[in-house]
Write a protein that holds these residues in place. Structure first.
Motif, PDB file in Angstrom:
ATOM      1  N   UNK A  55      36.857  40.045  57.995  1.00  0.00           N
ATOM      2  CA  UNK A  55      36.803  40.616  56.648  1.00  0.00           C
ATOM      3  C   UNK A  55      37.598  39.788  55.626  1.00  0.00           C
ATOM      4  N   UNK A  56      38.748  39.227  56.084  1.00  0.00           N
ATOM      5  CA  UNK A  56      39.567  38.425  55.167  1.00  0.00           C
ATOM      6  C   UNK A  56      38.837  37.150  54.735  1.00  0.00           C
ATOM      7  N   UNK A  57      38.204  36.494  55.692  1.00  0.00           N
ATOM      8  CA  UNK A  57      37.464  35.278  55.341  1.00  0.00           C
ATOM      9  C   UNK A  57      36.281  35.601  54.423  1.00  0.00           C
ATOM     10  N   UNK A  58      35.627  36.730  54.681  1.00  0.00           N
ATOM     11  CA  UNK A  58      34.517  37.139  53.813  1.00  0.00           C
ATOM     12  C   UNK A  58      35.013  37.398  52.391  1.00  0.00           C
ATOM     13  N   UNK A  59      36.205  38.024  52.292  1.00  0.00           N
ATOM     14  CA  UNK A  59      36.767  38.289  50.963  1.00  0.00           C
ATOM     15  C   UNK A  59      37.106  36.984  50.242  1.00  0.00           C
ATOM     16  N   UNK A  60      37.652  36.025  50.990  1.00  0.00           N
ATOM     17  CA  UNK A  60      37.997  34.742  50.373  1.00  0.00           C
ATOM     18  C   UNK A  60      36.748  33.999  49.909  1.00  0.00           C
ATOM     19  N   UNK A  61      35.682  34.061  50.716  1.00  0.00           N
ATOM     20  CA  UNK A  61      34.414  33.451  50.295  1.00  0.00           C
ATOM     21  C   UNK A  61      33.902  34.099  49.009  1.00  0.00           C
ATOM     22  N   UNK A  62      34.056  35.417  48.955  1.00  0.00           N
ATOM     23  CA  UNK A  62      33.629  36.134  47.737  1.00  0.00           C
ATOM     24  C   UNK A  62      34.447  35.663  46.531  1.00  0.00           C
ATOM     25  N   UNK A  63      35.775  35.507  46.713  1.00  0.00           N
ATOM     26  CA  UNK A  63      36.640  35.051  45.617  1.00  0.00           C
ATOM     27  C   UNK A  63      36.262  33.642  45.173  1.00  0.00           C
ATOM     28  N   UNK A  64      35.952  32.781  46.139  1.00  0.00           N
ATOM     29  CA  UNK A  64      35.523  31.416  45.791  1.00  0.00           C
ATOM     30  C   UNK A  64      34.235  31.447  44.979  1.00  0.00           C
ATOM     31  N   UNK A  65      33.304  32.311  45.410  1.00  0.00           N
ATOM     32  CA  UNK A  65      32.051  32.434  44.669  1.00  0.00           C
ATOM     33  C   UNK A  65      32.282  32.874  43.240  1.00  0.00           C
ATOM     34  N   UNK A 123      33.399  29.250  36.419  1.00  0.00           N
ATOM     35  CA  UNK A 123      33.366  27.871  35.938  1.00  0.00           C
ATOM     36  C   UNK A 123      31.943  27.437  35.581  1.00  0.00           C
ATOM     37  N   UNK A 124      31.019  28.392  35.649  1.00  0.00           N
ATOM     38  CA  UNK A 124      29.612  28.137  35.310  1.00  0.00           C
ATOM     39  C   UNK A 124      28.918  27.238  36.328  1.00  0.00           C
ATOM     40  N   UNK A 125      29.524  27.089  37.498  1.00  0.00           N
ATOM     41  CA  UNK A 125      28.904  26.333  38.586  1.00  0.00           C
ATOM     42  C   UNK A 125      28.115  27.334  39.428  1.00  0.00           C
ATOM     43  N   UNK A 126      26.957  27.723  38.899  1.00  0.00           N
ATOM     44  CA  UNK A 126      26.227  28.851  39.475  1.00  0.00           C
ATOM     45  C   UNK A 126      25.626  28.536  40.831  1.00  0.00           C
ATOM     46  N   UNK A 127      25.211  27.283  41.039  1.00  0.00           N
ATOM     47  CA  UNK A 127      24.588  26.932  42.327  1.00  0.00           C
ATOM     48  C   UNK A 127      25.601  27.056  43.461  1.00  0.00           C
ATOM     49  N   UNK A 128      26.795  26.488  43.261  1.00  0.00           N
ATOM     50  CA  UNK A 128      27.831  26.581  44.293  1.00  0.00           C
ATOM     51  C   UNK A 128      28.288  28.022  44.471  1.00  0.00           C
ATOM     52  N   UNK A 129      28.410  28.755  43.335  1.00  0.00           N
ATOM     53  CA  UNK A 129      28.804  30.166  43.407  1.00  0.00           C
ATOM     54  C   UNK A 129      27.829  30.958  44.269  1.00  0.00           C
ATOM     55  N   UNK A 130      26.539  30.670  44.118  1.00  0.00           N
ATOM     56  CA  UNK A 130      25.520  31.395  44.874  1.00  0.00           C
ATOM     57  C   UNK A 130      25.695  31.168  46.383  1.00  0.00           C
ATOM     58  N   UNK A 131      25.997  29.916  46.775  1.00  0.00           N
ATOM     59  CA  UNK A 131      26.195  29.612  48.193  1.00  0.00           C
ATOM     60  C   UNK A 131      27.322  30.444  48.791  1.00  0.00           C
ATOM     61  N   UNK A 132      28.473  30.490  48.075  1.00  0.00           N
ATOM     62  CA  UNK A 132      29.627  31.216  48.608  1.00  0.00           C
ATOM     63  C   UNK A 132      29.389  32.727  48.616  1.00  0.00           C
ATOM     64  N   UNK A 133      28.763  33.246  47.580  1.00  0.00           N
ATOM     65  CA  UNK A 133      28.510  34.686  47.530  1.00  0.00           C
ATOM     66  C   UNK A 133      27.528  35.107  48.628  1.00  0.00           C
ATOM     67  N   UNK A 134      26.526  34.272  48.884  1.00  0.00           N
ATOM     68  CA  UNK A 134      25.583  34.573  49.972  1.00  0.00           C
ATOM     69  C   UNK A 134      26.291  34.550  51.326  1.00  0.00           C
ATOM     70  N   UNK A 135      27.153  33.527  51.533  1.00  0.00           N
ATOM     71  CA  UNK A 135      27.896  33.444  52.805  1.00  0.00           C
ATOM     72  C   UNK A 135      28.783  34.668  52.988  1.00  0.00           C
ATOM     73  N   UNK A 136      29.438  35.104  51.879  1.00  0.00           N
ATOM     74  CA  UNK A 136      30.302  36.287  51.946  1.00  0.00           C
ATOM     75  C   UNK A 136      29.484  37.515  52.345  1.00  0.00           C
TER      76      UNK A 136
END
Length: 944
Positions: A704-714, A720-733
């Motif tokens: 759960x902690x790693x999932x939360x951190x992935x969500x925070x990164x997303x 920062x308007x880096x939507x493509x990278x944000x999408x990757x992290x949010x999907x992984x979370x």
């Protein structure tokens, strides 16, 4: 050193002393004092940038750039076109540091626990009131708790404001709200237009708070110390009564006697009087610092004395300890104890302290100077500097002044704030008024007049320097702060009017963001906005007649630009064009058509046309400004990013989303690169920290902690308007949470919500709709019917349906929002009225006026019962009802309702200052009032 040898024995001794210190910096210099001072300044600046801010010094910064005017950009504004006063920000930093200076925490642990409970409590929750008498330690408690939060909760954003003396700049409500908004914008990486109109600023703050808090991944704590010192605090801080966003907590401190009645219903943390243990600890700390030992009998005497409500507060006991310590081993401690025990409150103890300082002075002349210093500081607006005191009193030597200030500072009478001397506590000023002025308005007025004469003379001298050396940017900082305020306090409207027409005074106040203060002065002299604009323009025309030479014309162009921006912020768009156009003409002639300041004029003029909705004119001007900036600074300069952002905002208003997105991406890359070079944005430090966590995540397990951190990164990449990278992290979370927690867990709903927001940003509305619906389904099953997270999803899905034109699907969600708010706050709460208005607006868009009418009427009743008949929200709802009546053909009722709405608006204008018009309802979603009651709209209705 010269030829490797020092110039004297004393210098050699100094070097030997310094060489053993770790953080000392020696500069070898032979030459004049001015050159030496310049070299020291450059060295200190380099240390601050490299060692403290962690900046990378570019090659460009180390070179001689030649003519500054031709080679560098105008000072870049941190928040686009919003003016920011670094002096006010520095004052707040110093106020916080001074508040937290005490090493004794007075048993604050029990209070810390209560404050921690507030942060952890589930939303919605009203502000927490920290109450206590004057000097009870409220500021110390809050500052110490802020330090603990900053240490233990680095992801929590803490915004604080320490209100100083009543009527000082720090107690100006519009400046406080503007500062809080800009700090939120700074931490959210958001650059967006912000109104300067004080009425609109206060009205729009709740919407800014909701918008910016949604972008922050973590809690936001807003702390306002001594909020009751703000003039008309209950009126200007009315946003406090509204439901706060889910992740926002507010703490305010007040004195018991001056706390507004309506606030006393809030949860309250009351500071108890000090117990005998704390009293003993405080006095012992002061005595130990002076190597003073008290006998058991003396300690018992002090303990017996400090038992009443007025003698056991933190300030009284601290002052008592300092008084005893000051006598030290040289005086009779029993005698001073006897005198102290006769002082039954802080003001009388301050009087004893002052008299002991007087007795230590050697002559009547020094005693007279002590009186003059304290009185002149007390009657000033924001304090007085040491150099100003020495100019006010030529007989005052630096040695005498240093000795007096040392004693006054040591005994908690005076303190420093941004280089100005001011009273450390209100009780000290109260004592001075009683001791020296006998609370006489005539005496106070005489001291104010002395300051008026001094600053008037300073203004004349400095304006002469300005004309001679083109130094207008620095000439009136102190005079602009003090003179208009002093005239206001003296009730001299004629001189105040003349002072305001001094273009440099008004320019200085405006450029430092003191818009509300400037407007209030004009209201005092009885001038409306149009009259004020005409008088400024006439003054500029007169000044232009005497302007000769390139430097004077450049100065004149700056004044015209300031006036144009001021009028634009007032909403006087047609009157703003002429001064901005004149500023442009002068700069093109006096400088060069391709000069950066010409781009600045083009940018400001374009901003007026944007507000005027003349988008074609604005686009042409923005493009010209962009071309000049690229040629002058290069394609990757922050000023270029500034122009790209403006052009992108314009395209967005015209629904040219693709073009806007391209410009924003280009702008972001420029700002990103500049931020790395300067080290000026904290976001990259956070990004580096998250990058280290990412390395662990790639090798780590599903938790759960790693999932939360992935969500925070997303979320971080999203901001920062880096939507493509944000999408990757949010999907992984989301995927990790579904594997670890199950697809029906509330944390999965959070990831779905974030992904939906991202797709909404990318205009992929169908995907956003699907994800919001999944999140809503989870939260409906997992959470209570009135849970804030459920309300959040309901609201955003409803807005999305509305945006997509699926109004029938939006209706049940808006109805659910009403139900949730009724369960959370009760059927008669203003928050319920807001939800009702939102639903009514939706029905109006669906041409269901019959369904909308009872909702508006119920909302109106709630607002009237909650806020009174003349509240702005009542006026906005009346306006909506007027439109509805008009649409139904009931013109007489529409006119009656609209008349009532305008009466409320006019009353609000008189109370707050400035035109408080709104393009949309302050109590709900956007509605077409702006067009429905315009003359053109009425004509169209008449034709139909």
């Amino acid at each position: 050193m010269e030829d490797g040898k020092v110039s004297s024995v004393s210098v050699q001794q100094l070097i030997e002393q310094i060489s053993c210190m770790n953080k000392a910096k020696m500069i070898n210099h032979v030459g004049g004092m001015e050159e030496g001072a310049c070299e020291i300044y450059n060295c200190v600046e380099k240390i601050i940038k490299q060692d403290i801010l962690g900046c990378e010094m570019s090659d460009l910064e180390g070179k001689d750039l030649g003519n500054k005017e031709d080679s560098t950009a105008p000072e870049e504004e941190v928040f686009g076109d919003v003016l920011w006063d670094a002096h006010d920000e520095q004052e707040q930093m110093e106020a916080f540091q001074q508040a937290s200076n005490s090493t004794c925490e007075l048993g604050f642990e029990k209070y810390f626990e209560r404050l921690n409970d507030l942060v952890a409590a589930p939303a919605p929750i009203p502000p927490l009131l920290v109450s206590g008498g004057p000097g009870s330690g409220k500021s110390l408690l809050l500052s110490k708790w802020i330090q603990l939060q900053q240490k233990h909760s680095p992801n929590t954003l803490i915004l604080y404001h320490f209100v100083g003396r009543p009527m000082s700049t720090s107690s100006e409500s519009a400046l406080i709200i503007k500062r809080l908004t800009l700090k939120l914008m700074q931490h959210s990486w958001l650059v967006s237009p912000l109104t300067f109109d004080p009425a609109k600023l206060l009205e729009e703050f709740p919407r800014w708070l909701e918008k910016l808090s949604a972008r922050h991944q973590g809690s936001i704590i807003i702390i306002i110390d001594s909020i009751d010192q703000i003039q008309q605090a209950e009126k200007h801080m009315k946003w406090l009564i509204d439901p706060l966003p889910v992740n926002v907590r507010v703490i305010v401190s007040v004195n018991l006697e001056t706390c507004p009645q309506a606030w006393r219903l809030w949860p309250t943390l009351h500071l108890d009087p000090l117990n005998s243990k704390d009293v003993k600890s405080l006095i012992s700390a002061e005595c130990n610092s002076a190597n003073v030992k008290l006998t058991k009998e003396q300690e018992k005497k002090l303990e017996r004395h400090c038992r009443s409500a007025t003698t056991c507060n933190a300030l009284y006991v601290t002052l008592l300890g300092k008084t005893i310590a000051c006598v030290g081993n040289t005086g009779n401690i029993d005698e001073i104890l006897q005198q102290c025990c006769q002082c039954q409150d802080t003001v009388s103890l301050y009087r004893l302290v002052l008299r002991s300082i007087q007795e230590s002075l050697q002559s009547d002349k020094e005693k007279g100077l002590l009186r003059e210093i304290l009185c002149v500081i007390g009657v000033s607006h924001n304090g007085v500097s040491e150099s100003e005191l020495m100019e006010l009193y030529p007989e005052l030597t630096s040695a005498v002044l240093a000795s007096l200030l040392h004693s006054l500072h040591k005994m908690c009478l005076l303190t420093y704030g941004c280089g100005l001397l001011k009273f450390q506590h209100l009780q000290a000023w109260e004592m001075v008024k009683l001791e020296y002025m006998e609370a006489s308005e005539n005496v106070i007025s005489a001291y104010r007049q002395k300051l008026v004469e001094y600053f008037t003379m300073q203004l004349r001298v400095l304006i002469f320097i300005c004309f001679s050396f083109n130094s207008q940017d620095r000439v009136t900082w102190r005079s602009a702060d003090e003179l208009p305020w002093l005239f206001q306090q003296q009730g001299d409207k004629q001189k105040l009017h003349k002072c305001l027409l001094n273009l440099f005074v008004s320019q200085n106040l405006y450029k430092r963001g003191h818009f509300a203060e400037l407007l209030s002065y004009w209201q005092l002299v009885g001038k409306d906005k149009s009259s004020m604009a005409a008088e400024y323009f006439d003054s500029l025309k007169e000044y232009e007649k005497s302007s000769e030479g390139e430097e004077s014309m450049i100065c004149l162009a700056d004044l015209y630009e300031t006036l144009g921006r001021f009028l634009k912020d007032l909403g006087l768009l047609s009157q703003a064009v002429a001064p901005l156009q004149r500023s442009l003409e002068i700069r093109e002639t006096a400088l060069d058509p391709d000069h950066p300041r010409v781009a600045q004029s083009l940018h400001q003029l374009a901003g007026v046309y944007v507000q005027w909705k003349k988008f074609g004119n604005a686009e042409q001007l923005y493009k010209q400004a962009l071309e000049i900036s690229e040629n002058a600074y290069g394609a990757e300069h922050p000023r270029v990013a500034h122009e790209l952002d403006a052009l992108a905002t314009l395209y967005q208003k015209q629904n040219k989303y693709e073009q806007a997105e391209q410009l924003r991406k280009k702008s972001f890359k420029i700002r990103q690169k500049a931020a790395r070079q300067k080290g000026s944005l904290c976001g990259f430090a956070l990004l580096r920290q998250r990058a280290l966590q990412l390395e662990e995540l790639t090798l780590g397990k599903d938790t759960p902690d790693n999932a939360r951190t992935l969500n925070e990164l997303g979320v971080l990449y999203y901001l920062q308007n880096n939507l493509e990278t944000a999408e990757l992290f949010l999907k992984r979370s989301l995927e990790m949470r579904e594997r670890v927690l199950g697809s029906d867990h509330p944390d999965c709903a959070q990831s779905l919500n974030n992904l939906a927001a991202l797709y909404n940003e990318k205009k992929h509305y169908d995907k956003a709709e699907e994800l919001y619906e999944k999140a809503l389904d989870i939260r409906r099953r997992a959470l209570a019917p009135d849970h804030p997270s459920l309300a959040y999803t309901v609201k955003h899905l409803a807005v999305l349906y509305k945006k997509m034109g699926k109004l029938d699907k939006a209706v049940p969600l808006y109805e659910l929002a009403v139900e949730i708010r009724q369960k959370s706050f009760g059927p008669k709460h203003p928050s319920v009225a807001t939800a009702l208005v939102n639903l009514a607006v939706l029905y109006c868009q669906m041409k269901k006026q019959i369904e909308a009418l009872p909702l508006y009427e119920r909302a109106l009743k709630i607002y009237e019962d909650s806020f009174g008949q003349m509240h702005p929200r009542v006026g906005e709802t009346l306006k909506n009802l007027a439109v509805l009546s008009y649409e139904r053909g009931d013109f007489e009722k529409a006119a009656e309702l609209y008349k009532r709405a305008m009466e409320i608006k006019e009353a609000e204008t008189l109370l707050i200052g400035g035109k408080a018009t709104s393009r949309h309802s302050s109590s709900g979603d956007t509605f077409s009032i702006k067009s429905a009651l315009s003359p053109n709209a009425l004509l169209e209705h008449g034709q139909r």
